[in-house]
Design an enzyme around this catalytic site. Structure first.
Site, PDB file in Angstrom:
ATOM      1  N   ARG A   1       0.852  -1.219   0.000  1.00 44.63           N
ATOM      2  CA  ARG A   1       0.000   0.000   0.000  1.00 44.63           C
ATOM      3  C   ARG A   1       0.874   1.251   0.000  1.00 44.63           C
ATOM      4  NH1 ARG A   1      -2.111   1.899   4.438  1.00 44.63           N
ATOM      5  NH2 ARG A   1      -2.467  -0.140   5.365  1.00 44.63           N
TER       6      ARG A   1
ATOM      7  N   TYR B   1     -15.916  16.204 -15.422  1.00 46.70           N
ATOM      8  CA  TYR B   1     -16.463  14.849 -15.485  1.00 46.70           C
ATOM      9  C   TYR B   1     -17.521  14.700 -14.374  1.00 46.70           C
ATOM     10  CZ  TYR B   1     -16.696   9.844 -14.659  1.00 46.70           C
ATOM     11  OH  TYR B   1     -17.135   8.566 -14.440  1.00 46.70           O
TER      12      TYR B   1
ATOM     13  N   LYS C   1      -8.168   5.613 -19.629  1.00 47.62           N
ATOM     14  CA  LYS C   1      -8.476   6.060 -20.988  1.00 47.62           C
ATOM     15  C   LYS C   1      -7.275   5.846 -21.912  1.00 47.62           C
ATOM     16  CE  LYS C   1     -12.258   7.007 -18.991  1.00 47.62           C
ATOM     17  NZ  LYS C   1     -12.157   7.820 -17.831  1.00 47.62           N
TER      18      LYS C   1
ATOM     19  N   ASP D   1      -6.662  18.117 -14.950  1.00 47.71           N
ATOM     20  CA  ASP D   1      -7.015  16.761 -15.342  1.00 47.71           C
ATOM     21  C   ASP D   1      -6.693  16.655 -16.834  1.00 47.71           C
ATOM     22  OD1 ASP D   1      -8.326  14.485 -16.292  1.00 47.71           O
ATOM     23  OD2 ASP D   1      -9.880  14.597 -14.743  1.00 47.71           O
TER      24      ASP D   1
HETATM   25  N1  LCS Z   1     -11.357  12.544 -15.110  1.00 48.04           N
HETATM   26  C1  LCS Z   1     -11.929  12.525 -16.327  1.00 48.04           C
HETATM   27  C2  LCS Z   1     -11.728  13.694 -17.247  1.00 48.04           C
HETATM   28  C3  LCS Z   1     -12.699  11.445 -16.724  1.00 48.04           C
HETATM   29  O1  LCS Z   1     -13.238  11.460 -17.937  1.00 48.04           O
HETATM   30  C4  LCS Z   1     -12.890  10.363 -15.825  1.00 48.04           C
HETATM   31  C5  LCS Z   1     -13.719   9.192 -16.171  1.00 48.04           C
HETATM   32  C6  LCS Z   1     -12.280  10.430 -14.556  1.00 48.04           C
HETATM   33  C7  LCS Z   1     -11.520  11.519 -14.238  1.00 48.04           C
HETATM   34  C8  LCS Z   1     -12.419   9.309 -13.552  1.00 48.04           C
HETATM   35  O2  LCS Z   1     -11.630   8.243 -13.947  1.00 48.04           O
HETATM   36  P1  LCS Z   1     -11.912   6.707 -13.576  1.00 48.04           P
HETATM   37  O3  LCS Z   1     -12.080   6.626 -12.107  1.00 48.04           O
HETATM   38  O4  LCS Z   1     -13.152   6.298 -14.315  1.00 48.04           O
HETATM   39  O5  LCS Z   1     -10.676   6.026 -14.058  1.00 48.04           O
HETATM   40  N2  LCS Z   1     -14.520   9.387 -17.321  1.00 48.04           N
HETATM   41  C9  LCS Z   1     -15.368   8.565 -17.842  1.00 48.04           C
HETATM   42  C10 LCS Z   1     -16.115   8.886 -18.981  1.00 48.04           C
HETATM   43  O6  LCS Z   1     -16.116   9.965 -19.568  1.00 48.04           O
HETATM   44  N3  LCS Z   1     -16.835   7.848 -19.333  1.00 48.04           N
HETATM   45  O7  LCS Z   1     -16.665   6.803 -18.445  1.00 48.04           O
HETATM   46  C11 LCS Z   1     -15.734   7.210 -17.423  1.00 48.04           C
END
Ligand code: LCS
Length: 395
Positions: A59, A112, A209, A184
């Protein structure tokens, strides 16, 4: 930071790893272990006190994850990097570490959906307030900063409206107040945009992504100054515990190797698709950072190396028309997420941004007709054929 490999395309493959230290293994070994054995009780004490370097418990750190952390730091030009179990684990760790009760967060004119949801939770629990703005002039940024503002938090391009924030402008003003700018960088990746080079302080990613790129991992990454990252590791990560698993780090190291060539193809495909969609009689507004004629085209030219792989557009008509269009697609997948090899399409108002109250959602520009397309790596002609037949069939 090592900064051993000058060029991005080489660093994505080599940075942070020395094969000869790992029995010559070309691939970074997967250290699937929860803990590490000490040679004596005294060594354990030294490791815990920080007097001696070394791993103590996964961790707090893991060798496979550590390679990825060094690599992302190099790619973003940060001093250090830190890995998390998800993009949201990274977002929440950063927001919690930079705020306390009654603080204020100044945000881009959209975020988001779950990041927005987290800010609403912080408001309810700790009275941490937030404002949303395009931050498009010095006067606007000065006007929105309050005495209790402790950070500026932006997405650029903004999910899903693809609006852009001028990072150089924002970081210049933030410096006058001594407050950090967090970016971000999920939609751009460090291949297309490096916020730290533009004066920003902390960069984070949903590595789910483009960085992963293959739709098989949920993960988050942060990069920034060593002091901040060390503090984040010992507070928000160690004690909240949203750590990345070694196997996910291994998958991301594999994905990263092809990031530049994948991004080139995503950008090229998206540019072709944008040209076809733009001006189509069934399509209303269209948003794509690669559109040089757009209002914020100057920002794109200044801070993005290319336009990225996501296009958002409105289907003329109603929410039902948008949904019918999506249902007619043959191989394009209806799914949230983005940055995968497969072309994905989603309806933000009812999916990724469904948690945002309607009034705020419309203020952000997320109408019921808005559709987000993550252009994949298939032949762009096939992607277009699918979109075109679905458009042609719509009434
Ligand atoms: N920041 C952005 C800009 C995102 O698009 C997402 C997830 C996150 C943070 C969070 O990331 P995760 O915990 O899912 O790895 N965006 C998503 C979207 O646009 N469609 O599905 C998830």
């Amino acid at each position: 930071m090592a900064n051993k490999y000058q060029r991005f395309e080489t660093a994505v493959i080599h940075e942070g790893y020395d094969e000869l230290e790992m029995l010559g293994s070309l691939s970074v070994p997967l250290f699937q272990t929860s803990t590490y054995v000490f040679n004596s009780a005294e060594q354990g004490e030294r490791r815990f006190s920080g007097e001696e370097e070394g791993f103590v418990y996964s961790r707090l750190g893991n060798p496979t994850v550590r390679v990825l952390e060094e690599r992302i730091a190099r790619l973003e030009n940060g001093e250090k990097g830190l890995a998390f179990a998800s993009g949201m684990a990274a977002v929440s760790a950063v927001l919690l570490s930079l705020t306390k009760a009654n603080d204020h967060v100044l945000c881009s004119a959209g975020l988001y959906g779950c990041t927005y949801g987290l800010l609403m939770m912080l408001k309810e629990k700790y009275n941490i307030t937030s404002d949303f703005s395009l931050l498009d002039s010095e006067d606007e940024i000065h006007a929105k900063i309050k005495p209790e503002t402790t950070l500026i938090y932006v997405e650029t391009p903004i999910n899903p409206t693809m609006k852009l924030i001028d990072l150089e402008l924002v970081s210049k003003v933030a410096k006058q107040y001594g407050i950090p700018v967090v970016v971000d960088n999920t939609f751009s990746t460090p291949y297309l945009q490096r916020p730290i080079d533009l004066g920003c302080d902390i960069v984070l990613h949903s590595a789910t992504k483009y960085i992963g790129g293959h739709g098989d991992v949920i993960a988050g990454l942060v990069a920034g100054k060593a002091d901040f990252i060390d503090e984040l590791a010992m507070s928000a990560r160690k004690d909240i515990g949203g750590i990345m698993s070694p196997f996910d780090a291994w998958l991301l190291l594999r994905g990263l190797k092809t990031l530049p060539i994948r991004m080139d193809r995503h950008c090229k495909n998206a540019t072709h698709i944008f040209k076809k969609l733009n001006g189509h009689p069934k399509i209303g507004s269209i948003y794509f950072p690669g559109n040089t004629d757009a209002e914020d085209g100057k920002i794109a030219a200044k801070q993005m190396h290319k336009g990225g792989g996501v296009i958002s557009f409105e289907i003329k008509g109603s929410k039902r028309d948008a949904q019918r269009f999506m249902n007619r697609l043959k191989f394009i997948k209806i799914a949230v997420s983005l940055g995968d090899a497969e072309t994905l399409i989603e309806h933000p108002a009812t999916m990724t941004h469904a948690v945002v109250p309607e009034e705020s959602r419309l203020e952000m520009g997320i109408t019921d007709q808005l559709i987000r397309l993550s252009v994949g790596l298939e032949a762009w002609e096939d992607i277009w054929d699918d979109l075109e037949q679905a458009l042609a069939a719509s009434t």
